[in-house]
Design an enzyme around this catalytic site. Structure first.
Site, PDB file in Angstrom:
ATOM      1  N   GLU A 225       0.875  -1.172   0.000  1.00  0.00           N
ATOM      2  CA  GLU A 225       0.000   0.000   0.000  1.00  0.00           C
ATOM      3  C   GLU A 225       0.909   1.219   0.000  1.00  0.00           C
ATOM      4  O   GLU A 225       1.451   1.599   1.040  1.00  0.00           O
ATOM      5  CB  GLU A 225      -0.926  -0.015   1.215  1.00  0.00           C
ATOM      6  CG  GLU A 225      -1.880  -1.193   1.261  1.00  0.00           C
ATOM      7  CD  GLU A 225      -2.821  -1.252   0.075  1.00  0.00           C
ATOM      8  OE1 GLU A 225      -2.961  -0.231  -0.635  1.00  0.00           O
ATOM      9  OE2 GLU A 225      -3.417  -2.311  -0.154  1.00  0.00           O
ATOM     10  N   CYS A 259      -2.044   9.102   2.782  1.00  0.00           N
ATOM     11  CA  CYS A 259      -1.600   8.533   1.500  1.00  0.00           C
ATOM     12  C   CYS A 259      -2.605   8.763   0.384  1.00  0.00           C
ATOM     13  O   CYS A 259      -2.234   8.741  -0.794  1.00  0.00           O
ATOM     14  CB  CYS A 259      -1.301   7.043   1.653  1.00  0.00           C
ATOM     15  SG  CYS A 259      -2.714   6.051   2.195  1.00  0.00           S
TER      16      CYS A 259
END
Length: 476
Positions: A225, A259
Site C-alpha cells: 500500500e 496517502c
C-alpha cells in the site's frame, strides 16, 4: 562511540528477538492450523473492546508523537474505522469461511469440487507513522479473521503510540498469536527479511521497492500500500464552493499527511482564481487560526517539516507563486499553502507531497486533464468533482487509479465492503473487509472423488474405442 556500540547491540538484540518470535509463531500455527470461527470472532471482539476502552490513551499517545494531533481527527480517521472494520468482519466471518462449491465438468463425473479458505500461517505487517493505529489494526483484523498469526512492525517515528500499541495488544493476545516489534530502521530491514507467509507494507514507494526485494528472497507474497500523487479534477461546471470544501477536507485532515490526500488539483484555466478563493474560504472556515488551535494537526517531526519547507523554497525559486492561507506558524503546525504556476521540474510535482501544500494546475478541456493524469504514474486515489453522469463515466473509463471518489475525498477508504489497494507504482494487492480475509487466506481448490472412478476409462494403454469416443465427445 560508546553510544554507537550500545545502539548496535540493542538493534542486534531486537533482531534476535524478532527471529525467535517468528519461530514461536510458526510453531504455534502448526499446533493450531485451522482456528475455528468462534475462536477468531473472540479474537476480534477482544480487540474491539480493547480499542474502545483505551481510545483516550491512544488519542493522547498519537498527539504526543505529532506534538499536536487533533483528537477528533484521531477519532474520525483511526478509532472509528478500526471499530467499524472489526465489527464488519466479525459479523460476516462465518459466511466468509464456508467452502464455496464449484462445478465439475461432465467429462470428470462423478465428482465434486470446492474451494476452502485456509490460513496462510504467519503474517507480517509493517506500519507507517501517519496513521499508526488504523494502519496497524486494519491488516491485523484481516489476518486474524483469516486465522493467522501476526507480527507487527510499528514505526520508529511514533514511539509513544508504538509502545502503547505493543503494551495494549500484549494484554489480550499471547506473543505467539500477535506480537509487536519496535526498533529503528535496521530492525525494519530485518523484519522484512523474515520468511513470512504474507507481508503487508504501507509506506513510501521508494521503501516499498526495498521491502519487495527483501520478500522476494523468500518468495514471500506481498501487499504493498504505497501512495503517489493522487489528483483531484474540478469540472467546468461544478459549483466551486462544493468542490473546494470537499477537497479542503481531504487535504487538511491530518495536515495532508494521508496517502490518499489530494496531492494536486486540476482546475479549468478560467476557474483557477475562483477556485483558490473558494478553497481559501473553506480552509479558513475549518481553521480560523493556527496558533493554539487543537484542531490543526502538526507535522510529525522536524525532518518531515524540513522536507516540506524545502519543497516550498524549491518551487518559489523555480517560478511558482505561493499563496499562504495563514500568516502565522506555531511549532510544527505548517501553514496551509496553495501553489500556483507549478511545473514538472519542481520537487513538489515530482514527489508525493504528504503535507498541507496544494498545487493548482490549470487545464483547457477534460481531455487535457485526462492526458495530464495518464502521462504520470498511476495514483492510489483519484477525485472528480462534477455532477454530469457522462463525464463521471469517462473518468472511470479513461483513467487508472487504486480507487475513485466522485464528488468527495478520502471516504472510499472507510467503506468496509470495498477493497482498498493501489495499482502499479501506488501499490499491489487489496485488503479491508472480505478482500482482507481473502488476501490473508489460501483459496485452496479441492477435487473430491469417492469409490467409483470413471476416469479409469481413459487410463493407458491408449487407442481403445472408449478413449476415441471420449475425445470425439469432449475435444471440441
Amino acid at each position: 562511540m560508546v553510544a554507537d556500540i550500545a545502539y548496535l547491540q540493542q538493534s542486534q538484540q531486537q533482531i534476535s528477538q524478532l527471529e525467535a518470535l517468528f519461530q514461536r509463531q510458526r510453531e504455534a500455527f502448526r499446533a493450531n492450523p485451522m482456528p475455528s470461527a468462534e475462536q477468531r470472532i473472540q479474537w476480534l471482539k477482544s480487540l474491539r473492546e480493547l480499542l474502545f476502552t483505551e481510545q483516550d490513551a491512544l488519542i493522547a499517545a498519537i498527539s504526543q508523537d505529532f506534538s499536536n494531533r487533533s483528537a477528533d481527527e484521531t477519532r474520525l480517521a483511526e478509532i472509528m474505522p478500526s471499530l467499524h472494520g472489526i465489527h464488519y468482519s466479525a459479523k460476516r466471518l462465518k459466511k466468509w469461511m464456508r467452502p464455496s462449491r464449484r462445478g465439475v465438468g461432465l467429462a470428470f463425473q462423478p465428482a465434486s469440487a470446492k474451494v476452502v479458505y485456509q490460513p496462510l500461517g504467519v503474517v507480517g505487517v509493517i506500519v507507517p507513522w501517519n496513521y499508526p493505529l488504523f494502519l496497524a489494526i486494519g491488516p491485523l483484523v484481516g489476518a486474524l479473521a483469516a486465522g493467522n498469526r501476526v507480527m507487527i512492525k510499528m514505526s520508529e517515528s511514533t514511539p509513544a503510540t508504538s509502545q502503547l500499541v505493543k503494551d495494549l495488544l500484549a494484554r489480550i493476545f499471547p506473543e505467539d498469536l500477535v506480537a509487536v516489534a519496535l526498533g529503528e530502521a535496521e530492525v525494519g530491514v530485518a523484519f522484512s527479511r523474515l520468511p513470512f507467509d504474507h507481508l503487508l507494507f504501507t509506506g513510501a514507494t521508494s521503501i516499498g521497492k526495498h521491502v519487495m526485494r527483501a520478500a522476494a528472497e523468500n518468495l514471500t507474497p506481498v501487499t504493498l500500500e504505497l501512495g503517489g500523487k493522487s489528483p483531484a479534477i474540478v469540472s467546468a461546471d461544478v459549483p466551486l464552493a462544493d468542490a473546494a470544501e470537499r477537497i479542503a477536507f481531504g487535504k487538511t485532515l491530518n495536515a495532508g499527511q494521508t496517502c490518499v490526500a489530494p496531492d494536486y488539483v486540476l482546475v479549468p484555466e478560467d476557474r483557477v482564481d475562483g477556485f483558490v478563493e473558494a478553497y481559501r474560504q473553506a480552509v479558513k472556515g475549518f481553521y480560523p487560526q493556527l496558533t493554539d488551535n487543537p484542531d490543526y494537526t502538526a507535522i510529525i517531526n522536524e525532518r518531515q517539516l524540513g522536507r516540506l519547507k524545502g519543497y516550498l523554497a524549491d518551487a518559489e525559486a523555480k517560478g511558482a507563486r505561493l499563496v499562504p492561507l495563514f500568516p502565522e506558524a506555531q511549532g510544527r503546525r505548517l501553514p496551509h499553502t496553495v501553489v500556483l504556476n507549478a511545473t514538472d521540474d519542481m520537487k513538489l510535482m515530482q514527489e508525493e507531497i504528504f503535507g498541507p501544500l496544494l498545487p493548482v494546475v490549470p487545464y483547457r478541456n477534460i481531455d487535457d486533464a485526462f492526458s495530464y493524469i495518464n502521462d504520470r504514474p498511476r495514483p492510489l486515489a483519484l477525485y472528480y468533482f462534477g455532477y454530469g453522469r457522462s463525464e463521471q463515466q469517462r473518468v472511470l473509463n479513461e483513467t487508472h487509479s487504486g480507487g475513485v471518489c466522485l464528488n468527495d475525498t478520502l471516504l472510499h477508504v472507510a467503506q468496509d465492503d470495498m477493497p482498498f489497494g493501489g495499482v502499479g507504482p501506488s501499490g499491489m494487492g487489496h485488503y479491508h473487509g472480505h478482500e482482507g480475509f481473502l488476501t490473508f487466506s489460501k483459496a485452496k481448490g479441492v477435487f473430491i472423488k469417492q469409490r467409483f472412478n470413471a476416469a479409469k476409462l481413459i487410463y493407458p494403454p491408449y487407442g481403445k474405442a472408449i478413449q476415441k469416443l471420449v475425445f470425439k465427445l469432449f475435444v471440441r
